[in-house]
Each structure stands twice: as structure tokens, then as C-alpha cells.
Write an enzyme that holds these catalytic residues in place. Structure first.
Site, PDB file in Angstrom:
ATOM      1  N   CYS A   1       0.820  -1.224   0.000  1.00 37.27           N
ATOM      2  CA  CYS A   1       0.000   0.000   0.000  1.00 37.27           C
ATOM      3  C   CYS A   1       0.849   1.267   0.000  1.00 37.27           C
ATOM      4  CB  CYS A   1      -0.910   0.021   1.214  1.00 37.27           C
ATOM      5  SG  CYS A   1      -1.749  -1.535   1.456  1.00 37.27           S
TER       6      CYS A   1
ATOM      7  N   HIS B   1      -3.679   7.051   0.491  1.00 39.13           N
ATOM      8  CA  HIS B   1      -3.877   5.711  -0.080  1.00 39.13           C
ATOM      9  C   HIS B   1      -5.325   5.316   0.188  1.00 39.13           C
ATOM     10  CE1 HIS B   1      -4.002   1.499  -0.646  1.00 39.13           C
ATOM     11  NE2 HIS B   1      -3.970   1.206   0.645  1.00 39.13           N
TER      12      HIS B   1
ATOM     13  N   ASN C   1      -9.757  -0.589  -3.416  1.00 37.50           N
ATOM     14  CA  ASN C   1      -8.386  -0.376  -2.960  1.00 37.50           C
ATOM     15  C   ASN C   1      -7.440  -0.974  -4.004  1.00 37.50           C
ATOM     16  OD1 ASN C   1      -5.877  -0.731  -1.701  1.00 37.50           O
ATOM     17  ND2 ASN C   1      -6.768  -1.187   0.298  1.00 37.50           N
TER      18      ASN C   1
HETATM   19  O1  UT7 Z   1      -4.758  -1.152   1.892  1.00 37.20           O
HETATM   20  C1  UT7 Z   1      -4.237  -2.036   2.810  1.00 37.20           C
HETATM   21  C2  UT7 Z   1      -4.578  -1.667   4.169  1.00 37.20           C
HETATM   22  N1  UT7 Z   1      -5.859  -2.239   4.506  1.00 37.20           N
HETATM   23  C3  UT7 Z   1      -6.687  -1.563   5.262  1.00 37.20           C
HETATM   24  O2  UT7 Z   1      -6.391  -0.450   5.646  1.00 37.20           O
HETATM   25  C4  UT7 Z   1      -7.963  -2.256   5.693  1.00 37.20           C
HETATM   26  C5  UT7 Z   1      -8.281  -1.893   7.125  1.00 37.20           C
HETATM   27  N2  UT7 Z   1      -9.424  -2.626   7.650  1.00 37.20           N
HETATM   28  C6  UT7 Z   1     -10.671  -2.453   7.178  1.00 37.20           C
HETATM   29  O3  UT7 Z   1     -10.887  -1.675   6.263  1.00 37.20           O
HETATM   30  C7  UT7 Z   1     -11.780  -3.179   7.864  1.00 37.20           C
HETATM   31  O4  UT7 Z   1     -11.271  -3.867   8.985  1.00 37.20           O
HETATM   32  C8  UT7 Z   1     -12.550  -4.181   6.952  1.00 37.20           C
HETATM   33  C9  UT7 Z   1     -13.350  -3.419   5.914  1.00 37.20           C
HETATM   34  C10 UT7 Z   1     -11.571  -5.109   6.268  1.00 37.20           C
HETATM   35  C11 UT7 Z   1     -13.508  -5.022   7.771  1.00 37.20           C
HETATM   36  O5  UT7 Z   1     -14.415  -4.183   8.436  1.00 37.20           O
HETATM   37  P1  UT7 Z   1     -14.635  -4.315  10.002  1.00 37.20           P
HETATM   38  O6  UT7 Z   1     -15.668  -3.359  10.340  1.00 37.20           O
HETATM   39  O7  UT7 Z   1     -13.311  -4.194  10.686  1.00 37.20           O
HETATM   40  O8  UT7 Z   1     -15.219  -5.783  10.127  1.00 37.20           O
HETATM   41  P2  UT7 Z   1     -14.633  -7.044  10.925  1.00 37.20           P
HETATM   42  O9  UT7 Z   1     -13.468  -7.623  10.199  1.00 37.20           O
HETATM   43  O10 UT7 Z   1     -14.466  -6.677  12.362  1.00 37.20           O
HETATM   44  O11 UT7 Z   1     -15.841  -8.054  10.782  1.00 37.20           O
HETATM   45  C12 UT7 Z   1     -17.131  -7.756  11.345  1.00 37.20           C
HETATM   46  C13 UT7 Z   1     -18.114  -8.804  10.852  1.00 37.20           C
HETATM   47  C14 UT7 Z   1     -17.615 -10.233  11.034  1.00 37.20           C
HETATM   48  O12 UT7 Z   1     -18.722 -11.049  11.350  1.00 37.20           O
HETATM   49  P3  UT7 Z   1     -19.032 -11.472  12.878  1.00 37.20           P
HETATM   50  O13 UT7 Z   1     -17.804 -12.213  13.337  1.00 37.20           O
HETATM   51  O14 UT7 Z   1     -19.248 -10.196  13.597  1.00 37.20           O
HETATM   52  O15 UT7 Z   1     -20.252 -12.331  12.733  1.00 37.20           O
HETATM   53  C15 UT7 Z   1     -17.119 -10.601   9.668  1.00 37.20           C
HETATM   54  O16 UT7 Z   1     -17.138 -11.991   9.426  1.00 37.20           O
HETATM   55  O17 UT7 Z   1     -18.346  -8.646   9.453  1.00 37.20           O
HETATM   56  C16 UT7 Z   1     -18.097  -9.885   8.777  1.00 37.20           C
HETATM   57  N3  UT7 Z   1     -17.592  -9.603   7.447  1.00 37.20           N
HETATM   58  C17 UT7 Z   1     -18.398  -9.432   6.394  1.00 37.20           C
HETATM   59  N4  UT7 Z   1     -19.744  -9.487   6.259  1.00 37.20           N
HETATM   60  C18 UT7 Z   1     -20.256  -9.279   5.034  1.00 37.20           C
HETATM   61  C19 UT7 Z   1     -16.314  -9.446   7.055  1.00 37.20           C
HETATM   62  N5  UT7 Z   1     -16.286  -9.179   5.733  1.00 37.20           N
HETATM   63  C20 UT7 Z   1     -17.555  -9.167   5.298  1.00 37.20           C
HETATM   64  C21 UT7 Z   1     -18.167  -8.956   4.050  1.00 37.20           C
HETATM   65  N6  UT7 Z   1     -19.505  -9.016   3.971  1.00 37.20           N
HETATM   66  N7  UT7 Z   1     -17.438  -8.686   2.943  1.00 37.20           N
END
Ligand code: UT7
Length: 352
Positions: free
Chosen positions: A116, A279, A309
Site C-alpha cells: 500500500c 492511499h 483499494n
Molecule cells: O490497503 C491495505 C490496508 N488495509 C486496510 O487499511 C484495511 C483496514 N481494515 C478495514 O478496512 C476493515 O477492517 C474491513 C473493511 C476489512 C472489515 O471491516 P470491520 O468493520 O473491521 O469488520 P470485521 O473484520 O471486524 O468483521 C465484522 C463482521 C464479522 O462477522 P461477525 O464475526 O461479527 O459475525 C465478519 O465476518 O463482518 C463480517 N464480514 C463481512 N460481512 C459481510 C467481514 N467481511 C464481510 C463482508 N460481507 N465482505
């Protein structure tokens, strides 16, 4: 000592638009979840087997050359930033050189692997090479093809919905105008979190975790260590993985810190910034950074909504788009910042 300025800039994204609704067909996700958590509405995917990281990179490069009013033959050196190269080796730098038809020129070609923050790292290297007088015109290309390497099952949904393909490029040139061009850069890394956002396989680790040998534990092949073992293939262990919340928490701290660092280096303050281009990792991260820095909507440029991204390519794509929209004018103070896998992060401050 010369200064380094961006003489030309361009971007290319594939025509193939993939919406959140399209992804709903492959995995348990929703348009609503993706938009709410990331801001992304759609992304672009390369035309499979026709477009690669180096071919889309070459298209962006040609646009940057056209914008600079230059021919490829005038380039002294090539830098290519990507985490998704055409080949494991050689890098994409030599391939883009060939696409541009200047492989007989015998200029150097360097590949940068900083994910990134690849564009900021590459920009800083290019800036240093120009400031030392080694080169006058450097072509910097950043491109990614994520679509070929994502897990389209529900297992990979937290990673897969975020990423898109695309390419951006700049021509860096020397100028004697001291107040123009790149004013300051800052680069950082913390390898403690190397595996928290990573594509571990294939690799020379042969099943041994760099920090904790007990973690991977694959069966070694009868011929010794291999990059790809049958077990890795069977268990589909070749996709990227990400500890999203940990990356998010670190990103919202490190972005403002490193932006402040380059401002301090240049003796400027956040009120001097005309445009901040972060980014494009997640719209929520960019909005958090904007709020922390106290910047107005017209002082930031986000396009993750349309392209997702695109890792190393996201900053030059966004900067080129902002430039084409008339948001980047001569004399403006532009701040670029990135955070991601490694963890690595950095920022650059440019007087356009
Ligand atoms: O460019 C490289 C650098 N990368 C970044 O900066 C990414 C940084 N992180 C993020 O942008 C976020 O952490 C994500 C967008 C990747 C994820 O969002 P979040 O709000 O942190 O969600 P989470 O990983 O804490 O997951 C929350 C819930 C989980 O379900 P449970 O365990 O609460 O039942 C996940 O399984 O959301 C679920 N989940 C999804 N649900 C529907 C994770 N991905 C998805 C999805 N669709 N695509």
C-alpha cells in the site's frame, strides 16, 4: 542540488466494472455491508489473460509521458511498484520497459515491493536519485492486478470485497526551481506485524513462520522445501489474509502522524495543505484522517467508491484524477500519505 517535480501524470483502469451486487453472487456479503464498512460501490477487474499488471502499468505510463510531452526514449530510469507482478521474477520494471519499446535503451529498472505504501517508497527513491544528480527523468509506475489472486468464497470476503485492479504513473523530472517539487518525504516500517496483512504463499519459508516456527507447519515435500506444496494447493493456502480491525486501528494513528511529520520537516502546517491524497484503503479511514487533520471536504480527494483499494496504484490514480478535475494547480501544496502491509507507511509533500 536540483529539486524533483512531477512533470507528467496519468492513470488507467480496466473497463470491466464489478459491482458489490456482482460479488454477492459468489460469497455471503451485501452491497449494504460493503458500502457501510468501506465506502466501496464498485471496482475494476482486468480482462483476464489479456491485461496484466505490466500492460495496464504501460498504459498509465504512456498517459504520464503524453502529459509530460515526452517520448519514452527520454526516460533515464524506471521504477515499478506492485505487490501483484506478472511474474514471481523478473519484476514488472523490465516488462513495462519492453511494452514501451525502449528495451534497447538499457536504462535501469527497479521494482519496489512495499504494498500500500509502494508509491510513496518509490517516489522517495526516485526523488533521492534525481536530487543526487544521477538521473533527470524517471518513470514511476504503480499497478496492481488483485482480481487474479483473491478468494471469492465467503472465507475471503473481508479481503476480496476491498480490492480492485488499476494503474497510475508519473514522470519525475529535475528542476532548478528550489521552491517547486517534492519538499519532504517520510518512510516507516514495523515488521512486528508482517503476517497481519500478507500473502504468505508461495514463499521460501517452506512452512516456517519467520517470527514463530510453530505456526505454519506444512508437510515438507520429499524433495525438501518447495515454494508450493501439494498441501498448500489442497488447502488453498495461497490467498492474501488480513487482520482488518488491527490494520484499521494502526492506520488511523499512523496516517496523521506521518502527515504531521512531513509538514514539520518542510516548516509548514496542516492549514497550508491544498489537497490531501491518502492511499485509498477504506473510505472510513480516509474520513477519520480528514477529521483528525481538520481538513474540509474540498481539501481531500477520495475515489475508493469507484475503484476499490488498488494498493500501490491508489495514490497515483487518485492524484491523476484530481489533477484532471482541475483540483491540482501550479503552486498548490499536495500531501500524499499511505499505510499498509508490513506494516509500512509514509508521506510526501509536493509543491506542484
Ligand atoms: O490497503 C491495505 C490496508 N488495509 C486496510 O487499511 C484495511 C483496514 N481494515 C478495514 O478496512 C476493515 O477492517 C474491513 C473493511 C476489512 C472489515 O471491516 P470491520 O468493520 O473491521 O469488520 P470485521 O473484520 O471486524 O468483521 C465484522 C463482521 C464479522 O462477522 P461477525 O464475526 O461479527 O459475525 C465478519 O465476518 O463482518 C463480517 N464480514 C463481512 N460481512 C459481510 C467481514 N467481511 C464481510 C463482508 N460481507 N465482505
Amino acid at each position: 542540488m536540483p529539486s524533483t517535480y512531477i512533470k507528467g501524470i496519468g492513470f488507467y483502469v480496466p473497463e470491466n466494472v464489478v459491482t458489490n451486487k456482482d460479488l454477492e453472487r459468489y460469497m455471503d456479503t451485501t452491497d449494504e455491508w460493503i458500502q457501510e464498512r468501506t465506502g466501496i460501490q464498485e471496482r475494476r477487474y482486468n480482462t483476464k489473460y489479456k491485461e496484466t499488471t505490466s500492460t495496464i502499468g504501460a498504459k498509465a505510463a504512456q498517459k504520464a509521458l503524453d502529459d509530460a510531452g515526452m517520448k519514452a526514449e527520454e526516460i533515464d530510469f524506471i521504477i515499478f511498484a506492485t505487490l501483484s507482478p506478472d511474474y514471481y521474477f523478473p519484476g514488472c520494471g523490465v516488462l513495462v520497459q519492453r511494452h514501451l519499446g525502449i528495451n534497447n535503451k538499457e536504462v535501469g529498472a527497479l521494482d519496489v515491493r512495499n504494498q500500500c505504501s509502494g508509491f510513496i517508497y518509490a517516489l522517495t527513491v526516485g526523488d533521492a536519485l534525481i536530487k543526487t544528480g544521477m538521473y533527470k527523468n524517471i518513470l514511476l509506475v504503480a499497478a496492481e492486478t488483485h482480481s487474479m489472486g483473491l478468494d471469492y468464497s465467503t472465507r475471503g470476503r473481508n479481503v476480496t470485497v476491498i480490492f480492485g485492479d488499476g494503474a497510475g504513473a508519473v514522470v519525475l523530472s529535475a528542476t532548478d526551481e528550489p521552491s517547486r517539487g517534492i519538499l519532504a518525504n517520510a518512510l516507516h516500517a514495523n515488521g512486528e506485524f508482517a503476517e497481519e496483512l500478507a500473502m504468505i504463499n508461495p514463499g521460501s519459508h517452506g512452512g516456517v513462520h519467520a517470527a514463530d516456527p510453530s505456526v505454519f507447519g506444512y508437510e515438507p515435500s520429499e524433495y525438501g522445501q518447495t515454494f508450493i506444496s501439494p498441501k498448500m494447493m489442497k488447502d488453498e493456502m495461497f490467498f492474501p489474509n488480513m487482520n482488518g480491525p488491527l490494520v484499521f486501528k494502526n492506520a488511523v494513528v499512523k496516517f496523521p502522524e506521518v502527515i504531521q511529520e512531513v509538514l514539520s520537516k518542510a516548516g509548514l502546517t496542516k492549514s497550508d495543505i491544498d489537497l490531501l491524497v491518502c492511499h485509498q484503503a477504506n473510505l472510513r479511514i480516509s474520513q477519520f484522517v480528514q477529521k483528525t487533520m481538520g481538513l474540509k471536504d474540498e481539501q481531500v480527494w477520495n475515489n475508493i467508491q469507484r475503484y476499490g483499494n488498488t494498493t500501490a496504484a491508489s495514490i497515483p490514480i487518485a492524484l491523476a484524477e484530481a489533477y484532471q478535475a482541475g483540483k491540482v494547480k501550479r503552486g498548490d501544496l499536495i500531501c500524499l500519505a499511505a499505510f499498509g502491509s508490513g506494516f509500512t507507511w509514509g508521506a510526501s509533500l509536493i509543491r506542484w
